[in-house]
Design a protein around this motif. Structure first.
Motif, PDB file in Angstrom:
ATOM      1  N   GLN A  82      -1.650  -3.797  -6.016  1.00 46.30           N
ATOM      2  CA  GLN A  82      -2.005  -3.803  -4.600  1.00 46.30           C
ATOM      3  C   GLN A  82      -2.083  -5.226  -4.066  1.00 46.30           C
ATOM      4  O   GLN A  82      -1.952  -5.451  -2.870  1.00 46.30           O
ATOM      5  N   THR A  83      -2.319  -6.176  -4.980  1.00 49.02           N
ATOM      6  CA  THR A  83      -2.478  -7.557  -4.534  1.00 49.02           C
ATOM      7  C   THR A  83      -1.420  -8.434  -5.178  1.00 49.02           C
ATOM      8  O   THR A  83      -1.206  -8.387  -6.379  1.00 49.02           O
ATOM      9  N   ARG A  85       0.143 -12.167  -6.282  1.00 51.05           N
ATOM     10  CA  ARG A  85      -0.552 -13.290  -6.909  1.00 51.05           C
ATOM     11  C   ARG A  85       0.291 -14.562  -6.916  1.00 51.05           C
ATOM     12  O   ARG A  85       1.503 -14.514  -7.105  1.00 51.05           O
ATOM     13  N   ASN A 117      -0.981 -14.013   1.657  1.00 53.82           N
ATOM     14  CA  ASN A 117      -2.023 -12.986   1.530  1.00 53.82           C
ATOM     15  C   ASN A 117      -2.148 -12.557   0.063  1.00 53.82           C
ATOM     16  O   ASN A 117      -2.242 -11.374  -0.261  1.00 53.82           O
ATOM     17  N   GLN A 119      -3.491 -13.349  -4.138  1.00 52.66           N
ATOM     18  CA  GLN A 119      -4.608 -13.814  -4.957  1.00 52.66           C
ATOM     19  C   GLN A 119      -4.144 -15.047  -5.747  1.00 52.66           C
ATOM     20  O   GLN A 119      -2.972 -15.122  -6.117  1.00 52.66           O
ATOM     21  N   HIS A 147      -8.552 -14.521  -0.808  1.00 51.18           N
ATOM     22  CA  HIS A 147      -8.752 -13.488  -1.837  1.00 51.18           C
ATOM     23  C   HIS A 147      -9.467 -14.096  -3.037  1.00 51.18           C
ATOM     24  O   HIS A 147      -9.500 -15.318  -3.205  1.00 51.18           O
TER      25      HIS A 147
ATOM     26  N   SER B 323     -13.117  -4.580  -4.305  1.00 58.51           N
ATOM     27  CA  SER B 323     -12.895  -3.776  -3.093  1.00 58.51           C
ATOM     28  C   SER B 323     -14.201  -3.173  -2.566  1.00 58.51           C
ATOM     29  O   SER B 323     -14.518  -3.293  -1.376  1.00 58.51           O
TER      30      SER B 323
END
Lengths: 442, 388
Positions: A82-83, A85, A117, A119, A147, B323
């Motif tokens: 989802q993230t 890097r 956007n 990490q 993040h 989260s």
């Protein structure tokens, strides 16, 4: 025992403190960790055994033992995440190594991560990270990560760690050896090699230099070069891959960090020498000889000047008739920046094409500085008229110091030069074009 | 540290009841829900079955009734399927018995839902999970265990008609994997836990949050799998303990303080695992509850139970921005958020703000009581069950 100490001394002279420290860590790690390692790499068995010159050792083992720092990162693919890097691969982010080049890598990676956007993940290879050091740098430069940051200790001797990667992960490598360790483990088009020196110059002609040059000629990765001067030098030296796939930027010196500090009214003026005897490219021995000559010739009048040696592993030096300069070692970054703000005149040598940070830190803080020419590094007045470049010989450097003393004593000229500095003061602005380009491509 | 005059309460697992009583409890309402979990425990079973049943049975009209059952009860599977209108299978891996149980309900055209509180149903993430939990990847048994565990969980999920979970992030992962409709019912505080916690909070309030001259940081771990999470804060703890002699650390549960901190001697306090009610007394005694988490797709699915269990006892939390924590904790208002590089500075800030502690703790308490107390969960449970 004496032999053993002498061997350690020779190793230290050849490879420097950081490499010696890595070797000690590695030996200790083997000593304490092996019992838990069920599947010991054959090279570890080789490294760990008593020297036995009659024992057959295969080529892979010998090479691995000699070039442990390039041991590939242990990675595994995740189908998706989802993230996104942005990763930095570096030796260490201890407070001693975080500023200068590693700090630049951190700033760049943090700004890129925010833009994408993504990490930020900091992968260290020789020392476990102290996260608060990163906090210190980011706070100092006013950078807030969007993040969460991740820290991963990926020691080259460790059989246990693993790094999850997804196809969009970007990797910023910070040396030829971290690049070499990353190349086998991640898609090569996701590597950005942040090159801040002609790293071939760390070595005499030999295996290390050859391996370094091979990485510098890699056509599958992108290069980001610290300063146009270094970029031009490498391109002129035949790195057509860097000409094709390289980008450059000029570093920034934010005013909140680098600025003239309060001077001691009526006290002696401060002379700064960047003194790192174990970093040969900083020409420690030439530097102290030039200072000695400048004192003898009354270019530096010790009645009016106080000499500070700032650096690492500095011997206790006495000049001319027994004057002992002040040694400054193991400074925190804020202590360093505070001192630099009070300096009037500096000598900072770098026997490579890169201008390097200390001369620029000094002129950004209002001092006058002498540095040396090398190849296409001929004139640095675009950065500041307070930055004087001289040929690498004693007389030329003493003459340059004479000229620099005159400017340093003339507060009007020095102030005017400082006001007309061509240095950037905002990292966001310095890296904006690069980050836009990378985020467009990525 | 806060001094408490609330005595320890005698504890025994409140969910122990003979099967015939549990069947009777199930049968007494007009609409009946059977919860299934393999065997009772203090963690998932308590949050996802026992607490739900406690809320559903708090119904004077006896409109809805619920009860929980275990693997050992399935010899009376037919009766359970006969009485119940709906089956909720909580975090159970596939087996012939699970399939038979689902089949019993399906053949009677009764719905079956799957309730899961962790991202452990998609084998594509097995490696990430193993790594996050710090398992020994050189052991083939570890791979066998986790792939079997996760795929069995995924298979049970796929057999169901829908799912219930603890937060939106995990809900999205369930939908991605299974395509099933998913509802969220957060973990919450049950009656026993709330009663003692409220006493603790009131006692703090009455004393004006009076403390001794020490400041105690607490790390509470319910399982030994949090070593890598705890490692995030070790270096910050070293710095904080070194710089401020008032600071102490309490480490509770299945985790060691670590060799780095041994030099601080008695300032490091070790407490064994406690029952979940009396654990609140310990949580309520420290000034700050530390909740570091490695942030990734696995840990982002974790619930915020450590936060609300501290807040209801009048203790402030400092948490990683996973989260759920990032969604629940408003930095500087009802707790603190610390990114991995900020732990030292955030702990320092929290200590400097100690004068604001009573106000922040009251805000956190009020938020949590509203959102996580058992008596405010009925509606979302019924909605998730399709019984609203």
């Amino acid at each position: 025992m004496i032999d053993h100490i002498y061997k350690v001394y020779c190793y230290w002279r050849t490879h420097g403190t950081a490499t010696l420290r890595q070797l000690i860590f590695r030996k200790l790690a083997y000593k304490f960790r092996r019992p838990t390692d069920q599947f010991q790499h054959p090279t570890e068995q080789f490294l760990d055994s008593k020297p036995d010159h009659n024992r057959a050792i295969d080529v892979a083992q010998i090479s691995h033992a000699r070039f442990q720092a390039v041991t590939p990162l242990r990675t595994y693919f995740l189908p998706e995440s989802q993230t996104r890097r942005v990763n930095i691969v570096t030796d260490s982010i201890s407070s001693g190594s975080l500023f200068g080049g590693v700090g630049t890598a951190l700033i760049f990676a943090a700004l890129l991560a925010n833009k994408l956007n993504a990490q930020l993940r900091i992968i260290t290879r020789t020392e476990r990270a102290k996260p608060e050091n990163v906090d210190h740098v980011l706070l100092l430069y006013g950078i807030k990560l969007e993040h969460e940051v991740q820290f991963k200790f990926a020691a080259f001797y460790d059989q246990k760690y693993e790094l999850d990667i997804v196809k969009d992960d970007l990797f910023i490598t910070t040396s030829w050896w971290t690049t070499a360790a990353t190349l086998p483990s991640v898609p090569n088009d996701k590597i950005i090699y942040l090159l801040q020196e002609d790293e071939r110059m760390f070595y005499p002609f030999g295996d290390d230099r050859l391996r370094c040059e091979t990485i510098l000629r890699n056509r599958n990765i992108r290069f980001l070069i610290n300063t146009k001067l270094l970029f031009d030098y490498l391109v002129h030296d035949g790195f057509d891959n860097i000409a094709a796939q390289g980008m450059w930027f000029e570093p920034a010196f934010p005013v909140q960090v680098f600025h003239p500090g309060a001077k001691d009214q009526g006290g002696k003026r401060k002379f700064f020498f960047y003194a790192r005897p174990n970093n040969l490219r900083n020409l420690f021995y030439l530097g102290i000889e030039v200072i000695e000559q400048a004192i003898v010739q009354q270019v530096l009048d010790l009645e009016h000047w106080e000499i500070f040696l700032i650096g690492k592993d500095i011997p206790t030096v006495t000049f001319n008739d027994g004057y002992t300069p002040i040694k400054c070692e193991n400074f925190s970054w804020s202590e360093y920046a505070e001192l630099v703000g009070t300096v009037d005149l500096g000598l900072s040598l770098m026997y490579t094409p890169h201008p390097s940070y200390p001369p620029l830190d000094l002129v950004a803080s209002g001092a006058v500085v002498v540095t040396n020419r090398f190849a296409n590094k001929r004139d640095l007045s675009d950065y500041s008229a307070n930055l004087i470049c001289a040929d690498l010989d004693h007389n030329a450097l003493v003459d340059a110091l004479r000229q620099a003393v005159a400017i340093a004593m003339d507060s009007r000229v020095r102030e005017q030069n400082y006001r007309n500095n061509g240095l950037l003061t905002d990292w966001q602005q310095a890296l904006d074009g690069i980050i836009q380009q990378l985020s467009g491509e990525a | 540290m806060f001094a408490s005059n609330i005595p320890e309460v005698p504890y025994s697992d409140p969910w122990i009841a003979p099967l015939h009583e549990r069947i009777k409890t199930l049968a007494r309402g007009k609409r009946r829900v059977a919860y299934f979990y393999e065997t009772a425990n203090n963690s998932t079973f308590r949050y996802r079955a026992y607490n739900m049943v406690q809320v559903l049975n708090d119904d004077k009209n006896r409109d809805v009734s619920a009860s929980y059952f275990f693997l050992n009860d399935l010899y009376r599977m037919d009766e359970i399927a006969e009485y119940a209108d709906l089956l909720v299978i909580c975090r159970s891996g596939y087996s012939h018995r699970i399939n038979q149980l689902i089949t019993r309900f399906r053949t009677q055209r009764k719905r079956v839902l799957f309730d899961i509180d962790d991202f452990v149903f998609n084998t594509s993430y097995a490696h990430l999970i193993i790594s996050t939990l710090g398992q020994d990847t050189d052991q083939p048994e570890i791979w066998d265990y986790w792939f079997a565990y996760i795929s069995r969980m995924g298979e049970t999920l796929r057999l169901c008609d829908g799912a219930i979970t603890t937060n939106d992030y995990l809900a999205a992962r369930i939908t991605e994997f299974s395509g099933l409709p998913v509802n969220v019912v957060p973990n919450f505080i049950n009656k026993e836990q709330l009663n003692l916690s409220e006493m603790l909070f009131r006692s703090k309030e009455v004393s004006g949050f009076s403390r001794d001259n020490k400041i105690c940081l607490g790390y509470f771990s319910g399982s030994p799998s949090h070593n890598l999470d705890y490692a995030i804060i070790t270096s910050a703890l070293e710095g904080v303990l070194e710089n401020d002699p008032r600071i102490e650390l309490m480490v509770v549960g299945y985790i060691e303080a670590g060799p780095e901190l041994s030099r601080f001697g008695r300032r490091i306090k070790r407490q064994p695992f406690h029952d979940y009610v009396n654990l609140q007394r310990l949580v309520g005694s420290v000034e700050f509850n530390l909740m570091p988490l490695q942030v990734n797709d696995f840990t982002n699915c974790k619930s915020d139970l450590k936060y609300f269990e501290a807040a209801i006892a009048g203790t402030l939390s400092i948490a990683s921005p996973s989260s759920t924590y990032a969604a629940t904790i408003r930095d500087g208002e009802n707790g603190y958020i610390a990114q991995a590089h900020q732990w030292a500075s955030v702990i320092q800030r929290a200590i400097e703000n100690i004068d604001t502690y009573p106000d922040m703790a009251a805000t956190a308490y009020a938020d949590v009581r509203l959102k996580y107390a058992w008596f405010n969960q009925r509606e979302s449970i019924l909605q998730a069950l399709g019984m609203e």
